[in-house]
Design a protein around this motif. Structure first.
Motif, mmCIF file in Angstrom:
data_model
loop_
_atom_site.group_PDB
_atom_site.id
_atom_site.type_symbol
_atom_site.label_atom_id
_atom_site.label_comp_id
_atom_site.label_asym_id
_atom_site.label_seq_id
_atom_site.Cartn_x
_atom_site.Cartn_y
_atom_site.Cartn_z
ATOM 1 N N PHE A 1 3.053 -12.333 5.464
ATOM 2 C CA PHE A 1 4.474 -12.037 5.212
ATOM 3 C C PHE A 1 5.295 -12.258 6.475
ATOM 4 O O PHE A 1 6.383 -12.845 6.428
ATOM 5 C CB PHE A 1 4.611 -10.596 4.725
ATOM 6 N N LEU B 1 3.539 -4.411 0.410
ATOM 7 C CA LEU B 1 4.613 -4.805 1.321
ATOM 8 C C LEU B 1 5.788 -3.838 1.253
ATOM 9 O O LEU B 1 6.405 -3.519 2.278
ATOM 10 C CB LEU B 1 5.066 -6.229 1.000
ATOM 11 N N GLU C 1 4.815 -0.764 3.272
ATOM 12 C CA GLU C 1 4.869 -1.005 4.709
ATOM 13 C C GLU C 1 6.314 -1.103 5.208
ATOM 14 O O GLU C 1 6.644 -0.606 6.284
ATOM 15 C CB GLU C 1 4.099 -2.273 5.061
ATOM 16 N N HIS D 1 -2.175 -9.618 4.552
ATOM 17 C CA HIS D 1 -0.896 -9.755 3.845
ATOM 18 C C HIS D 1 0.290 -9.556 4.788
ATOM 19 O O HIS D 1 1.305 -10.271 4.681
ATOM 20 C CB HIS D 1 -0.819 -8.766 2.682
ATOM 21 N N LEU D 2 0.189 -8.597 5.690
ATOM 22 C CA LEU D 2 1.279 -8.373 6.634
ATOM 23 C C LEU D 2 1.463 -9.576 7.560
ATOM 24 O O LEU D 2 2.602 -9.966 7.870
ATOM 25 C CB LEU D 2 1.013 -7.114 7.456
ATOM 26 N N LEU E 1 6.852 -5.684 12.114
ATOM 27 C CA LEU E 1 5.653 -6.095 11.382
ATOM 28 C C LEU E 1 4.502 -6.360 12.358
ATOM 29 O O LEU E 1 3.354 -5.982 12.100
ATOM 30 C CB LEU E 1 5.945 -7.352 10.553
ATOM 31 N N TYR F 1 7.249 -15.014 -0.496
ATOM 32 C CA TYR F 1 5.917 -15.000 0.129
ATOM 33 C C TYR F 1 4.836 -15.136 -0.933
ATOM 34 O O TYR F 1 3.891 -15.928 -0.782
ATOM 35 C CB TYR F 1 5.744 -13.696 0.914
ATOM 36 N N THR G 1 14.720 -8.054 1.118
ATOM 37 C CA THR G 1 13.271 -7.848 1.076
ATOM 38 C C THR G 1 12.681 -8.220 -0.279
ATOM 39 O O THR G 1 11.554 -8.716 -0.345
ATOM 40 C CB THR G 1 12.920 -6.388 1.403
ATOM 41 N N ILE H 1 9.726 -10.968 -0.447
ATOM 42 C CA ILE H 1 8.391 -10.672 -0.994
ATOM 43 C C ILE H 1 8.044 -11.654 -2.105
ATOM 44 O O ILE H 1 6.923 -12.177 -2.168
ATOM 45 C CB ILE H 1 8.322 -9.221 -1.508
#
Length: 334
Positions: A237, A282, A285, A233-234, A315, A264, A257, A261
């Motif tokens: 993203f 997300l 993080e 996922h990171l 990231l 994404y 953000t 998100i």
């Protein structure tokens, strides 16, 4: 004598935690919230000189907003307030110009509220001036809309999770709110940021629950998700942000953000994924890498041309860190 006060962000006052030539100090005993943005500190130290940037960084201090700076901010806000009033009073026959003026007025009003928060000016210190001036230039419907937006903004930027109880007593000049509370509540009920609310018309209180995507500091930190899924996922993203940057002209590159998100999630068509898991992961993080605290503006965490590369690099660093952890775990299991 001019004084300079600094907050002790990470440690109580002790030997080696601040330059030792302070003239005053205070200890809170425990870490307490000291600013409206959620900043916490252990206490304060005051000097008869301004500390150097090196000293502030070395001892991890934060300069308190002085009364002089507050007064400067108040003057700036008063100027914005006058522009705001002038705009909403201008008569235009052209519908498109009216729409444009309304948008400009809204942006200026938001900037006023943002500057109040940024300068840590309390409602008691400024609201009497701003609200009286604004009400003079507004009709009843405009004032209801103004207070509905203001209550939601003040509450959502003052909650650590996703709920907050509002009372009219929080505002010094609350006569208009008290007299028109039911109508203001109806307007608030239309706000997209409000998930649910319980209203006590007698006490003039509102128990808010906000949608989590508008509460950047809140996330579920006990997600049942593997490091492998977290990395996927990171990386997805990060690639989404990189692609968005590549196709968007610099002058138009501005998002936050929350929108990133959402973009994404829907861009990858992850309809079979648990949306809450993706959002929480997300958000967690982004908080862990420090991006949220650094670029929080009200309830939005801004991503723009000035910080997008920083986000991408952070990231990437986090992904590499997780990969190392994953590899070490695999070796231990062999």
């Amino acid at each position: 004598m001019k004084k300079y006060k600094y907050y002790l962000l990470h440690r109580p006052l002790d030997i080696g935690t601040a330059p030792n030539d302070f003239i005053e100090s205070s200890s809170f005993g425990i870490k307490q919230r000291v600013l409206k943005d959620g900043t916490e500190a252990w206490g304060t130290v005051t000097y008869d000189r301004k500390l150097t940037d090196e000293e502030v960084k070395k001892f991890e201090l934060l300069e308190a907003i002085s009364e002089e700076k507050k007064q400067e901010a108040i003057k700036d806000i008063q100027n914005l307030d006058r522009i705001y009033k002038d705009l909403i009073e201008l008569p235009f026959n052209d519908k498109s110009i009216n729409i444009l003026m309304d948008k400009m007025s809204t942006l200026i009003n938001k900037e006023i509220v943002k500057q109040l928060s940024k300068s840590d000016i309390t409602h008691k210190e400024y609201e009497e001036i701003v609200d009286k001036n604004i009400l003079i230039s507004m009709n009843k419907e405009e004032a209801i809309r103004y207070y509905a937006d203001k209550i939601v903004y003040d509450c959502i930027t003052d909650c650590t999770e996703n709920n907050r109880i509002f009372s009219v007593d929080e505002y010094k000049n609350n006569n208009f709110i008290v007299e028109n509370f039911a109508e203001i509540v109806k307007r608030i009920n239309l706000d997209e940021k409000v998930n649910d609310m319980e209203v006590d018309l007698k006490k003039k209180e509102i128990d808010f629950i906000f949608y989590l995507e508008y509460c950047p500091h809140y996330y579920q930190d006990d997600l049942d998700i593997s490091n492998k899924e977290r990395i996927e996922h990171l990386e997805g993203f990060k690639n989404y942000i990189s692609d968005y940057k590549a196709i968007t002209p610099s002058r138009w590159f501005r998002t936050n953000t929350r929108e990133a998100i959402q973009g994404y999630y829907y861009n990858e068509r992850m309809y079979d994924e648990n949306k809450d898991v993706v959002y929480n992961l997300l958000r967690e993080e982004l908080n862990k890498i420090g991006f949220v605290n650094k670029y929080l503006d009200g309830y939005n965490v801004t991503i723009n041309v000035d910080n997008v590369d920083e986000l991408i690099n952070q990231l990437e660093e986090r992904i590499n860190e997780l990969k190392i952890t994953l590899e070490e775990g695999e070796i231990e299991n062999e």
